[in-house]
Design an enzyme around this catalytic site. Sequence first.
Site, short mmCIF file in Angstrom:
data_model
loop_
_atom_site.label_atom_id
_atom_site.label_comp_id
_atom_site.label_asym_id
_atom_site.label_seq_id
_atom_site.Cartn_x
_atom_site.Cartn_y
_atom_site.Cartn_z
N LYS A 307 0.82 -1.22 0.00
CA LYS A 307 0.00 0.00 0.00
C LYS A 307 0.86 1.27 0.00
O LYS A 307 0.50 2.26 -0.64
CB LYS A 307 -0.95 0.01 1.20
CG LYS A 307 -2.04 -1.06 1.09
CD LYS A 307 -3.02 -0.95 2.24
CE LYS A 307 -4.01 -2.11 2.18
NZ LYS A 307 -5.07 -2.02 3.17
N ASP A 348 -10.10 2.06 2.02
CA ASP A 348 -10.23 1.45 3.36
C ASP A 348 -10.95 2.40 4.30
O ASP A 348 -11.82 2.01 5.07
CB ASP A 348 -8.85 1.13 3.94
CG ASP A 348 -8.24 -0.12 3.30
OD1 ASP A 348 -9.00 -0.97 2.83
OD2 ASP A 348 -6.99 -0.22 3.29
#
Length: 519
Positions: A307, A348
């Site tokens: 990420k 997220d």
Amino acid sequence: MTYLTVSICGRDLSDFETQLETAVKAGAEMLELRLDYLAEPRAATASAMVTAARQTRLPVIATCRDGAEGGQGKWDCARRTDILTAAIAAGADFADCEFRNFTSNGSRKAIEDALQKNSRCRLILSAHDFNKPFDDIELLYDSILSICPTAIPKIVYTARHINDCFAAFDLLHNKDKNQDAIVLCMGAVGQISRILAKKLGAFLTFAAMDEQQASAPGQIPIEKMKGMYRWDAIHAETELFGIIGDPVGHSLSPAIHNAGFAKDHLNAIYLPLWVQNDKDGFDAFMENALSRPWMNFGGFSVTLPHKTHALDFAEIKGEYVENLAATIGAVNTLKVGFNSLLSAYNTDYAGAMDALTCTLGIDRHGLHNKQVAVIGAGGVARAVVAGLVDAAAHVTIYNRTAAKGKALAEEFRCHYTSLETLERLQADIVVNCTSIGMHPNADASPLPGGLFKPEMAAFDTVYTPLNTRFLKEARAAGATCVNGAEMFIRQAMAQYRIFTGKEPDEETFRRVVGEKLGK
Ligand code: NAP
């Protein structure tokens, strides 16, 4: 056409017939008879198998693989040639012989004689490396065709990294479109080559009968090929999406997004992209994917440990990065646009905020001034804290390692306190962002059960199991509960909107997650 081929590895006729029936029922489009699996290598048995297989009306490949190239029987070349020529005489549509054996020992004459008598049968000349990629597969491909211009070259090698697959893709893309060819990568990181064979116009790919019965490393069960990977929908223009991670085998994302694509009848598939070697591996994968516009990569989900690499990659290239993704310091969604330009997002935090607000029946403004306890200060906590602070909630971070908790609190201008002070918890919402309670330690909880109150909301980001001890105790106290799957589904829905510009069918996403995790 790219044939979805299943290898039949019967040790005798009865074993063979059982496998044959299973393969046909499962939807095989071509059969490979692996005659090297015979317990007793007899030409008559090979002939009988070919005759039985031909009754299915599916094209039949006869293979009697040399042990040196992955075959089972330890028979000499003369014995293998006898078996193969018997299969050709019995009417096999294709005969597979190792290129090395064809050029270096006595099998060539016998095979050519047999092929003359069954002129319907085509020769496949194959080369395998079970350890690594070939040094120069284009040279190998040309060598095969120069020895036998009517043969189908078959080149199969083990990919040690997903980036090793691109040589196979290039060969299929660059070859003469009228030339049949088989180019596949073995091993777990080579799996995508088995799915993409159809998009790239390979003559065939292999699928396993089931999880246990693969005849080469990395084969995907035929049911999964046809179901999850939408084999029947793939063609040259199919757009590609996938999840980049290390590892990715456990990810629910391929099942969810492929089900969404199927529901919306989109010309797209979603792949597991196991990208090892940390940042270097990630950067090289992205360069490989983006420099081949003919592969039609449309976007990527990104999970651990990539990420931050995804954020760096997008920033260094000067691509669009959503503000909150930059603030969180992590990107979990990359959309490939016109001219391979990227845009980078973090869904997220959106997934977490949507899970919370939808369950509470409020919008994000409704989080304004709420007292929220966030337990944990890792990756998920960063996204949750960023979302909550952005919505003007009053956040207190509780973490085992004080330095990490304090650093996160300072960065997002909220409060930090130690886990011990949870005993005096006063909060409207409590969020578990630790891995405490996750399978296999499902008996653990980060918060003593007696601290939940009916007016509280309890949100556990852990989703294996779905019903954690934290949530069970919160529910028993009358608190409103939000489970981790709710966040997972909503982050995936946000990704789907970015990838496709369409509103995902929530019911489909929920059904798939329910099937995978249990209701
Ligand atoms: P991470 O970066 O490794 O952070 C783990 C956090 O848990 C740290 O704060 C760590 O505290 C704490 N922790 C771990 N074991 C602990 C223990 N025994 N006692 C006290 N604290 C402990 O992990 P992450 O990526 O944030 O993931 C955390 C959880 O989120 C995972 O369990 C995962 O299931 C879940 N998750 C959910 C979703 C979703 O969509 N629902 C997505 C991703 C992850 P220290 O700082 O002291 O080490």
